[in-house]
Design a protein around this motif. Structure first.
Motif, mmCIF file in Angstrom:
data_model
loop_
_atom_site.group_PDB
_atom_site.id
_atom_site.type_symbol
_atom_site.label_atom_id
_atom_site.label_comp_id
_atom_site.label_asym_id
_atom_site.label_seq_id
_atom_site.Cartn_x
_atom_site.Cartn_y
_atom_site.Cartn_z
ATOM 1 N N PRO A 127 -16.973 8.933 3.897
ATOM 2 C CA PRO A 127 -16.295 10.212 3.657
ATOM 3 C C PRO A 127 -15.082 10.037 2.738
ATOM 4 O O PRO A 127 -14.520 8.947 2.641
ATOM 5 C CB PRO A 127 -15.836 10.656 5.052
ATOM 6 N N LYS A 128 -14.686 11.124 2.121
ATOM 7 C CA LYS A 128 -13.592 11.044 1.148
ATOM 8 C C LYS A 128 -12.320 10.455 1.755
ATOM 9 O O LYS A 128 -11.606 9.688 1.110
ATOM 10 C CB LYS A 128 -13.315 12.444 0.572
ATOM 11 N N ILE A 129 -12.069 10.782 2.998
ATOM 12 C CA ILE A 129 -10.837 10.311 3.647
ATOM 13 C C ILE A 129 -10.828 8.784 3.775
ATOM 14 O O ILE A 129 -9.759 8.168 3.885
ATOM 15 C CB ILE A 129 -10.665 10.997 5.028
ATOM 16 N N ALA A 130 -12.028 8.182 3.765
ATOM 17 C CA ALA A 130 -12.130 6.714 3.885
ATOM 18 C C ALA A 130 -12.166 6.015 2.527
ATOM 19 O O ALA A 130 -12.210 4.787 2.468
ATOM 20 C CB ALA A 130 -13.380 6.352 4.687
ATOM 21 N N GLN A 131 -12.139 6.785 1.469
ATOM 22 C CA GLN A 131 -12.174 6.181 0.134
ATOM 23 C C GLN A 131 -10.752 5.786 -0.301
ATOM 24 O O GLN A 131 -9.779 6.411 0.132
ATOM 25 C CB GLN A 131 -12.759 7.171 -0.875
ATOM 26 N N PRO A 132 -10.652 4.775 -1.118
ATOM 27 C CA PRO A 132 -9.322 4.403 -1.624
ATOM 28 C C PRO A 132 -8.630 5.611 -2.243
ATOM 29 O O PRO A 132 -9.245 6.380 -2.987
ATOM 30 C CB PRO A 132 -9.644 3.332 -2.673
ATOM 31 N N ASN A 133 -7.346 5.795 -1.913
ATOM 32 C CA ASN A 133 -6.599 6.947 -2.430
ATOM 33 C C ASN A 133 -5.577 6.540 -3.494
ATOM 34 O O ASN A 133 -4.857 7.377 -4.021
ATOM 35 C CB ASN A 133 -5.950 7.719 -1.277
ATOM 36 N N LYS A 134 -5.489 5.240 -3.784
ATOM 37 C CA LYS A 134 -4.653 4.756 -4.903
ATOM 38 C C LYS A 134 -5.472 3.728 -5.662
ATOM 39 O O LYS A 134 -5.548 2.579 -5.249
ATOM 40 C CB LYS A 134 -3.368 4.113 -4.392
ATOM 41 N N THR A 135 -6.092 4.141 -6.735
ATOM 42 C CA THR A 135 -6.918 3.185 -7.481
ATOM 43 C C THR A 135 -6.250 2.833 -8.800
ATOM 44 O O THR A 135 -5.358 3.523 -9.278
ATOM 45 C CB THR A 135 -8.338 3.726 -7.734
ATOM 46 N N PHE A 136 -6.706 1.733 -9.365
ATOM 47 C CA PHE A 136 -6.121 1.222 -10.599
ATOM 48 C C PHE A 136 -7.227 0.543 -11.401
ATOM 49 O O PHE A 136 -8.332 0.326 -10.889
ATOM 50 C CB PHE A 136 -4.982 0.230 -10.290
ATOM 51 N N TYR A 137 -6.909 0.194 -12.629
ATOM 52 C CA TYR A 137 -7.873 -0.503 -13.486
ATOM 53 C C TYR A 137 -7.434 -1.916 -13.855
ATOM 54 O O TYR A 137 -8.267 -2.796 -13.968
ATOM 55 C CB TYR A 137 -8.108 0.297 -14.775
ATOM 56 N N GLY A 138 -6.155 -2.129 -14.070
ATOM 57 C CA GLY A 138 -5.697 -3.418 -14.596
ATOM 58 C C GLY A 138 -4.886 -4.212 -13.599
ATOM 59 O O GLY A 138 -5.418 -5.019 -12.843
ATOM 60 N N THR A 139 -3.579 -3.990 -13.599
ATOM 61 C CA THR A 139 -2.696 -4.686 -12.666
ATOM 62 C C THR A 139 -1.676 -3.687 -12.137
ATOM 63 O O THR A 139 -1.535 -2.583 -12.656
ATOM 64 C CB THR A 139 -1.921 -5.828 -13.360
ATOM 65 N N GLY A 140 -0.957 -4.101 -11.108
ATOM 66 C CA GLY A 140 0.081 -3.247 -10.553
ATOM 67 C C GLY A 140 1.055 -4.049 -9.722
ATOM 68 O O GLY A 140 0.844 -5.241 -9.465
ATOM 69 N N GLN A 141 2.138 -3.400 -9.335
ATOM 70 C CA GLN A 141 3.155 -4.057 -8.513
ATOM 71 C C GLN A 141 3.723 -3.039 -7.530
ATOM 72 O O GLN A 141 3.996 -1.895 -7.901
ATOM 73 C CB GLN A 141 4.269 -4.609 -9.414
ATOM 74 N N LEU A 142 3.900 -3.468 -6.296
ATOM 75 C CA LEU A 142 4.519 -2.608 -5.294
ATOM 76 C C LEU A 142 6.035 -2.765 -5.347
ATOM 77 O O LEU A 142 6.550 -3.732 -5.911
ATOM 78 C CB LEU A 142 4.013 -2.981 -3.893
ATOM 79 N N ASP A 143 6.757 -1.820 -4.732
ATOM 80 C CA ASP A 143 8.221 -1.902 -4.700
ATOM 81 C C ASP A 143 8.696 -3.207 -4.068
ATOM 82 O O ASP A 143 9.752 -3.735 -4.414
ATOM 83 C CB ASP A 143 8.799 -0.716 -3.912
ATOM 84 N N SER A 144 7.896 -3.738 -3.151
ATOM 85 C CA SER A 144 8.263 -4.981 -2.465
ATOM 86 C C SER A 144 8.128 -6.213 -3.361
ATOM 87 O O SER A 144 8.496 -7.314 -2.951
ATOM 88 C CB SER A 144 7.363 -5.163 -1.247
ATOM 89 N N GLY A 145 7.600 -6.018 -4.567
ATOM 90 C CA GLY A 145 7.395 -7.151 -5.466
ATOM 91 C C GLY A 145 5.998 -7.735 -5.403
ATOM 92 O O GLY A 145 5.644 -8.596 -6.211
ATOM 93 N N VAL A 146 5.203 -7.279 -4.448
ATOM 94 C CA VAL A 146 3.822 -7.762 -4.335
ATOM 95 C C VAL A 146 3.036 -7.308 -5.561
ATOM 96 O O VAL A 146 3.109 -6.144 -5.957
ATOM 97 C CB VAL A 146 3.172 -7.209 -3.042
ATOM 98 N N ARG A 147 2.316 -8.254 -6.171
ATOM 99 C CA ARG A 147 1.562 -7.946 -7.390
ATOM 100 C C ARG A 147 0.060 -7.975 -7.093
ATOM 101 O O ARG A 147 -0.394 -8.717 -6.227
ATOM 102 C CB ARG A 147 1.889 -8.972 -8.476
ATOM 103 N N TYR A 148 -0.668 -7.182 -7.837
ATOM 104 C CA TYR A 148 -2.114 -7.156 -7.641
ATOM 105 C C TYR A 148 -2.793 -6.917 -8.976
ATOM 106 O O TYR A 148 -2.166 -6.440 -9.931
ATOM 107 C CB TYR A 148 -2.515 -6.096 -6.613
ATOM 108 N N GLY A 149 -4.068 -7.276 -9.025
ATOM 109 C CA GLY A 149 -4.768 -7.089 -10.287
ATOM 110 C C GLY A 149 -6.270 -7.195 -10.126
ATOM 111 O O GLY A 149 -6.792 -7.732 -9.145
ATOM 112 N N TYR A 150 -6.924 -6.667 -11.116
ATOM 113 C CA TYR A 150 -8.374 -6.688 -11.191
ATOM 114 C C TYR A 150 -8.846 -8.078 -11.579
ATOM 115 O O TYR A 150 -8.193 -8.772 -12.360
ATOM 116 C CB TYR A 150 -8.810 -5.666 -12.242
ATOM 117 N N ILE A 151 -9.988 -8.489 -11.027
ATOM 118 C CA ILE A 151 -10.656 -9.729 -11.459
ATOM 119 C C ILE A 151 -11.900 -9.289 -12.218
ATOM 120 O O ILE A 151 -12.968 -9.082 -11.636
ATOM 121 C CB ILE A 151 -11.022 -10.618 -10.244
ATOM 122 N N PRO A 152 -11.762 -9.052 -13.533
ATOM 123 C CA PRO A 152 -12.813 -8.360 -14.272
ATOM 124 C C PRO A 152 -14.074 -9.183 -14.514
ATOM 125 O O PRO A 152 -15.058 -8.658 -15.022
ATOM 126 C CB PRO A 152 -12.126 -8.019 -15.605
#
Ligand SMILES: [Zn+2]
Length: 313
Positions: free
Chosen positions: A152-177
């Motif tokens: 269901p839609k409520i169970a789908q990711p609600n913050k998606t991205f394509y490349g990389t990103g960073q949270l306010d806490s400094g945690v970094r994340y990124g796609y493994i293309p």
């Protein structure tokens, strides 16, 4: 990680792992420390730092939990049936509390089973856009008929991205293309703790599942291992979806092994061979004593070359 064959395969892997002492692959130069915590029955929690823990619930994929003043961030959420046990384990952590954010390293139900309840509670569900798309459609694995129903839609990711990103806490994340496991694989890096979560893009335990129906392929395993090495140093602790915490030496050893296997499978493909012939050619033979029966892996890996390289696939 999605289990391919239940008991038998697990027993084989376990037997293989027990017999593996002294073999270089999987036995890194030095074991990177992780202290076990006393936790509930069936839950085995490793403390990586004061605020970062690997929560292992029996039969479930690894979950990484980062505690903080605003609650807990999770990398992956186990399967739906383990939701209550996971939430209890997370709230029992030193500094633990309610979850505020979850990353889905990919779409498999072993990673996304907490999404529905966390989504209903208004929490952030972060994933690559491809992971969201796979969760909006039904998927069937042709090799064993396993069916996955859209969520269901409520169970789908609600913050998606394509490349990389960073949270306010400094945690970094990124796609493994490279598409090691699926075409939505992501990593999450905790710079203060020097911990890198990699989902099923790296298998810490036995041969990986090559889910070519949703984009994974053997070339992506090789490419992903190469890419992830650039994000790690000698002290980085690497948390895969299955198995123990790994180090850079493990990534290097795995890279060498999968590059060899990739070359052999590509040669077989170029000679016009099929998946059965690829299995018969034993392209993994020097690794089998440690890694376990390779037949399912070789078949899927070979089929994944078809999916990627064949003009009419
Ligand atoms: Zn998986």
């Amino acid at each position: 990680m999605v289990d391919q064959g239940g008991h038998t395969r697990r027993q084989i892997l376990k037997a293989a792992a027990c017999g593996a002492a002294g073999i270089v692959l999987g036995a890194p130069v030095r074991r990177l420390a992780a202290a076990p915590l006393q936790t509930a029955q069936g839950v085995n929690t490793l403390r990586l730092t004061d605020d970062l823990f690997v929560v292992k619930i029996a039969g479930e994929a690894n979950v990484l939990a980062h505690t903080g003043a605003n609650g807990v961030l999770l990398v992956d959420g186990g399967s739906a049936g383990a939701f209550d046990a996971l939430m209890k384990a997370v709230s029992d952590l030193p500094g633990g509390g309610p979850v505020h954010t979850i990353f889905n390293t990919h779409w498999h139900p072993e990673q996304t089973g907490s999404n529905q309840q966390l989504g209903q509670a208004g929490k952030a569900i972060v994933a690559h856009e491809n992971t969201r798309l796979w969760l909006t459609t039904d998927v069937t694995w042709p090799w064993n008929g396993r069916r996955f129903t859209r969520v269901p839609k409520i169970a789908q990711p609600n913050k998606t991205f394509y490349g990389t990103g960073q949270l306010d806490s400094g945690v970094r994340y990124g796609y493994i293309p490279d598409a090691a496991h699926t075409d939505g694989d992501l990593y999450v890096y905790f710079p203060q703790q020097n911990v890198l979560a990699v989902g099923d893009a790296v298998s810490g335990e036995g041969w990986p599942v090559v889910d070519w129906t949703t984009g994974g392929w053997i070339g992506g395993i090789v490419g992903g291992l190469q890419r992830l090495q650039t994000l790690a140093n000698e002290d980085t602790r690497i948390v895969p979806a299955r198995g123990p915490v790994l180090g850079l030496a493990d990534l290097k050893a795995q890279y060498a092994m999968y590059a060899t296997i990739h070359d052999r499978l590509t040669q077989l493909l170029n000679k016009g061979r099929g998946p059965g012939e690829a299995v018969a050619a034993r392209p993994t033979q020097e690794f089998d004593a440690q890694m376990g029966n390779p037949d399912e892996f070789v078949r899927r890996a070979f089929e994944s070359l078809w999916a990627y390289l064949s003009p009419d696939a």
